[in-house]
Design an enzyme around this catalytic site. Structure first.
Site, PDB file in Angstrom:
ATOM      1  N   TYR A 183       0.813  -1.216   0.000  1.00  0.00           N
ATOM      2  CA  TYR A 183       0.000   0.000   0.000  1.00  0.00           C
ATOM      3  C   TYR A 183       0.850   1.271   0.000  1.00  0.00           C
ATOM      4  O   TYR A 183       0.376   2.347  -0.347  1.00  0.00           O
ATOM      5  CB  TYR A 183      -0.938   0.036   1.213  1.00  0.00           C
ATOM      6  CG  TYR A 183      -2.051  -0.991   1.172  1.00  0.00           C
ATOM      7  CD1 TYR A 183      -2.303  -1.742   0.030  1.00  0.00           C
ATOM      8  CD2 TYR A 183      -2.854  -1.209   2.282  1.00  0.00           C
ATOM      9  CE1 TYR A 183      -3.310  -2.679  -0.006  1.00  0.00           C
ATOM     10  CE2 TYR A 183      -3.878  -2.147   2.250  1.00  0.00           C
ATOM     11  CZ  TYR A 183      -4.098  -2.880   1.111  1.00  0.00           C
ATOM     12  OH  TYR A 183      -5.100  -3.806   1.083  1.00  0.00           O
ATOM     13  N   LYS A 240       3.130 -15.445   2.397  1.00  0.00           N
ATOM     14  CA  LYS A 240       3.036 -16.142   1.110  1.00  0.00           C
ATOM     15  C   LYS A 240       4.476 -16.430   0.687  1.00  0.00           C
ATOM     16  O   LYS A 240       4.921 -16.037  -0.395  1.00  0.00           O
ATOM     17  CB  LYS A 240       2.291 -15.247   0.104  1.00  0.00           C
ATOM     18  CG  LYS A 240       1.941 -15.910  -1.210  1.00  0.00           C
ATOM     19  CD  LYS A 240       0.832 -16.926  -1.111  1.00  0.00           C
ATOM     20  CE  LYS A 240       0.606 -17.574  -2.473  1.00  0.00           C
ATOM     21  NZ  LYS A 240      -0.232 -18.781  -2.401  1.00  0.00           N
ATOM     22  N   ASP A 260      -3.450 -18.051   1.467  1.00  0.00           N
ATOM     23  CA  ASP A 260      -4.611 -18.681   0.822  1.00  0.00           C
ATOM     24  C   ASP A 260      -5.216 -19.736   1.737  1.00  0.00           C
ATOM     25  O   ASP A 260      -6.433 -19.845   1.882  1.00  0.00           O
ATOM     26  CB  ASP A 260      -4.245 -19.257  -0.553  1.00  0.00           C
ATOM     27  CG  ASP A 260      -2.892 -19.938  -0.582  1.00  0.00           C
ATOM     28  OD1 ASP A 260      -2.129 -19.822   0.407  1.00  0.00           O
ATOM     29  OD2 ASP A 260      -2.580 -20.599  -1.584  1.00  0.00           O
ATOM     30  N   ASP A 269     -11.252  -8.391   7.615  1.00  0.00           N
ATOM     31  CA  ASP A 269     -12.658  -8.225   7.226  1.00  0.00           C
ATOM     32  C   ASP A 269     -13.363  -9.575   7.170  1.00  0.00           C
ATOM     33  O   ASP A 269     -14.516  -9.704   7.600  1.00  0.00           O
ATOM     34  CB  ASP A 269     -12.767  -7.548   5.854  1.00  0.00           C
ATOM     35  CG  ASP A 269     -12.916  -6.041   5.980  1.00  0.00           C
ATOM     36  OD1 ASP A 269     -12.577  -5.513   7.053  1.00  0.00           O
ATOM     37  OD2 ASP A 269     -13.355  -5.396   5.019  1.00  0.00           O
TER      38      ASP A 269
END
Ligand code: NAD
Length: 353
Positions: free
Chosen positions: A138, A188, A220, A248
């Site tokens: 970000y 990851k 994942d 979330d």
């Protein structure tokens, strides 16, 4: 102990008022809290032209902790970006270097039917997600969209330094020490070097916390495990983008947006405490909003900024009792329960405190 109180917009003032009543009870019991109100978000734009005005900047810099309601509303959506209420939120996090975002996802047994998952999968769920908030893809440079060989190409940079990873790892290990002492680090590392470093640094940091059991999971798989068997988790630590998505997902396991608090901390445990929901303009001013997420945010403030674990537990127990007595705001109402408004829910919490 100085608390800056920023009610914000929409339902913000109504829900923050109930948390302030809780602080007043604690003050009556001899705890030395100072509260100072400030403008933030749309109300600040209306008054000063800026969402995070200079006076509020000084106020939050000076405070030990900040209690925020929510900001935003449709009347501000057409403003230029720097004047939007949500911009004030990004600015406050950045200016105070609030790099650690803590989001519990707790499903009280009484609310098990609110989840879209089967009650037997989620009843008693109690997870804490620790998300890094100021780094990762970000914020990484270079970023942009440019022409390459005759077509547009979009690119971002996933980047973490070991010091950024280490400081969030410390927060997560220490949070785990206050809970069930289990930490799952999500990355990851099979395809992203950045998160390979993440895993290495988390493992190095773990040597300082022999009492915490550390495991690792690929993102994942973590997304899948959160809906398959979420109760296997105690604390999860992860980077900014994975944390954005997983927190979330985890919060929605509980089905009740009006129940979930959050904390954003700096290196010295100074923190911004706020419910995860927004300003809910559709129900603002109607005395129907659920104030429990804000009251539970206050409980987090007692735990993480003021190290007042017993007060934190006292607030959380009061909320649990209110639910077991059947008090429900509209968002969590089921037939047969006692429907109350925002202030009525505040009354019930105070009576149990
Ligand atoms: P929202 O979270 O405000 O509302 C989503 C739905 O949940 C609405 O139906 C609302 O009535 C309900 N809801 C939310 N909080 C509730 C509560 N305490 N009790 C009962 N019901 C509740 O999300 P939105 O509608 O997408 O956004 C509204 C505004 O809030 C927008 O301007 C958005 O930018 C802003 N926002 C602010 C924050 C923040 O301040 N941290 C976070 C998210 C959205």
């Amino acid at each position: 102990m100085k608390i800056a109180v920023l009610p914000g917009d929409g339902i913000g003032p109504e829900i923050v008022a109930q948390a302030v009543r809780v602080i007043e009870v604690l003050r009556g019991d001899g705890l030395n809290f100072e509260m100072e109100p400030g403008l933030m978000g749309g109300c600040a734009v209306d008054a000063t032209g800026e969402p995070f005005p200079e006076a509020t900047r000084r106020l939050v810099k000076d405070a030990d902790a900040i209690l925020l309601g929510a900001v935003g509303g449709p009347q501000y959506d057409s403003l230029p970006r720097p004047q939007r209420p949500e911009r004030g939120l990004l600015d406050i996090r950045k200016s105070l270097n609030l790099f650690a975002n803590l989001r519990p996802a707790v499903l009280y047994p009484e609310l098990a039917n609110a989840s879209t998952l089967k009650p037997e999968v989620v009843a008693g769920l109690d997870i804490l997600i620790v998300r890094e908030l100021t780094g990762d893809i970000y914020f990484g440079e270079p970023r942009g969209i440019e022409m390459r060989e005759g077509q547009r190409v979009g690119f971002n940079t996933m980047i973490y330094s070991e010091s950024e990873i280490r400081r969030i790892a410390h927060i997560a290990f220490q949070a785990a020490q206050k809970r069930d002492r289990k930490l799952c680090s999500v990355d990851k590392m099979n395809v992203l070097e950045c998160t390979q470093l993440w895993r290495e640094v988390v493992i190095e940091t773990s040597s300082e916390y022999p009492d915490v059991e550390l495991t690792h999971m690929l993102v994942d798989n973590a997304a899948m495990q959160l809906v398959r068997n979420p109760r296997q988790f105690d604390v999860i630590v992860t980077g900014n983008i994975f944390g954005d998505i997983l927190s979330d997902e985890a919060s929605m396991l509980t089905g009740s947006i009006g129940m979930l608090p959050s904390a954003s901390l700096d290196e010295n445990n100074k923190g911004l405490y706020e419910p995860i929901h927004g300003s809910a303009p559709d129900i603002a001013g109607k005395d129907v909003a659920n104030p429990l997420a804000t009251i539970l945010s206050l409980a987090m403030m007692m735990r993480y900024t003021f190290s007042q674990e017993s007060i934190s537990k006292r607030i959380e127990m009061a909320v649990k009792k209110v639910l077991s007595q059947g008090y429900r705001t509209s968002d969590i109402y089921e037939s047969g329960m006692r429907r109350v408004g925002t202030a009525g829910m505040g009354d019930a919490v105070l009576a149990n405190l």
